[in-house]
Design an enzyme around this catalytic site. Sequence first.
Site, short mmCIF file in Angstrom:
data_model
loop_
_atom_site.label_atom_id
_atom_site.label_comp_id
_atom_site.label_asym_id
_atom_site.label_seq_id
_atom_site.Cartn_x
_atom_site.Cartn_y
_atom_site.Cartn_z
N TYR A 32 -34.32 75.44 -82.26
CA TYR A 32 -34.55 74.18 -82.97
C TYR A 32 -35.35 73.23 -82.07
O TYR A 32 -34.87 72.79 -81.03
CB TYR A 32 -33.24 73.53 -83.38
N SER A 195 -28.48 74.97 -95.37
CA SER A 195 -29.39 74.40 -96.38
C SER A 195 -28.70 74.19 -97.73
O SER A 195 -29.17 74.68 -98.77
CB SER A 195 -30.63 75.28 -96.55
N PRO A 196 -27.61 73.44 -97.78
CA PRO A 196 -26.87 73.25 -99.03
C PRO A 196 -27.57 72.36 -100.05
O PRO A 196 -27.12 72.26 -101.19
CB PRO A 196 -25.56 72.61 -98.57
N GLY A 200 -34.89 77.69 -102.88
CA GLY A 200 -35.81 78.63 -102.26
C GLY A 200 -35.52 78.75 -100.77
O GLY A 200 -34.40 78.55 -100.30
N VAL A 205 -35.77 69.92 -101.66
CA VAL A 205 -34.43 69.55 -102.13
C VAL A 205 -34.40 69.58 -103.66
O VAL A 205 -35.33 69.13 -104.32
CB VAL A 205 -34.08 68.13 -101.62
N PHE A 206 -33.33 70.13 -104.23
CA PHE A 206 -33.25 70.22 -105.69
C PHE A 206 -32.75 68.94 -106.33
O PHE A 206 -32.94 68.71 -107.52
CB PHE A 206 -32.37 71.40 -106.11
#
Length: 285
Positions: A32, A195-196, A200, A205-206
Amino acid sequence: MRIGGMEAAKVDELIQTSLDLGIDFYDHADIYGGGKCEEVFAASVARLGIGRDKLVLQSKCGIRKGYFDFSKEHILTSVDGILKRLDTHYIDVLLLHRPDTLVEPEEVAEAFTTLSQSGKVRNFGVSNFNPGQIELLQASLPMKLQANQLQLSITNTGMIDRGLTVNMKHNNSIDRDGGILDYCRLKKITIQAWSPFQYGFFEGVFIDNDKFPELNKVLGDLSEEYGVTKTGLAIAWIQRHPAKIQSVLGTTNPDRVRQVADACKIQLTRPHWYEIYRAAGNILP
């Protein structure tokens, strides 16, 4: 993984906010920011005067430029680098970041044993592993693997789908992970969801995304009913699963951390959990 380029004051606010809310588990990886994220975190901890006993630190190793490496030498060298960057004598958890098909389990066992006996690492786990890979590694290890970090969000439900569409002629019934969800539950391995909030593979972000109108409508309606935000519901949905999954937020926004902390106080009903699942485009038989 995104704090490497943040201003010092912003990092301090993020860490202090999470601690004030009772969140003390911090997930890192040696890749990271090329290691900078661990250094930035350690500098913030020092500025804030946070005692080591107040933190649970996890880091990951095994990804190198263009390949994966679970050799004993690389694991030991990686941990020494992690400890130096985090300015600590030990880490609570070490995960192997992604499966190395050239893995020699006995060599990993030697590395883990050395790290355990030296006190540099207290617990061990993996990331993105399937059951067979865990079994292969575990057979040579003297200690139990404690965690498996896997991608999971409302829009990335692969580990859930197959169990709901068993023996059906549908894409969701394809076994892509060897039944990792049930396997981890049986073996008492903690699943950590990375990645909650993403759909994809890091595509975005949804939440409040026009690509997911039905999902956001349902999240919006339920957020009013439960008195939390859509962001909070995204985590509450994961937390509702009896596998007792840990969510790795990956956020740099203190407000989002607060929203998630609020959502940890609620529990979705079974109908609402399935309603959110279906709103994301998933089917039920």
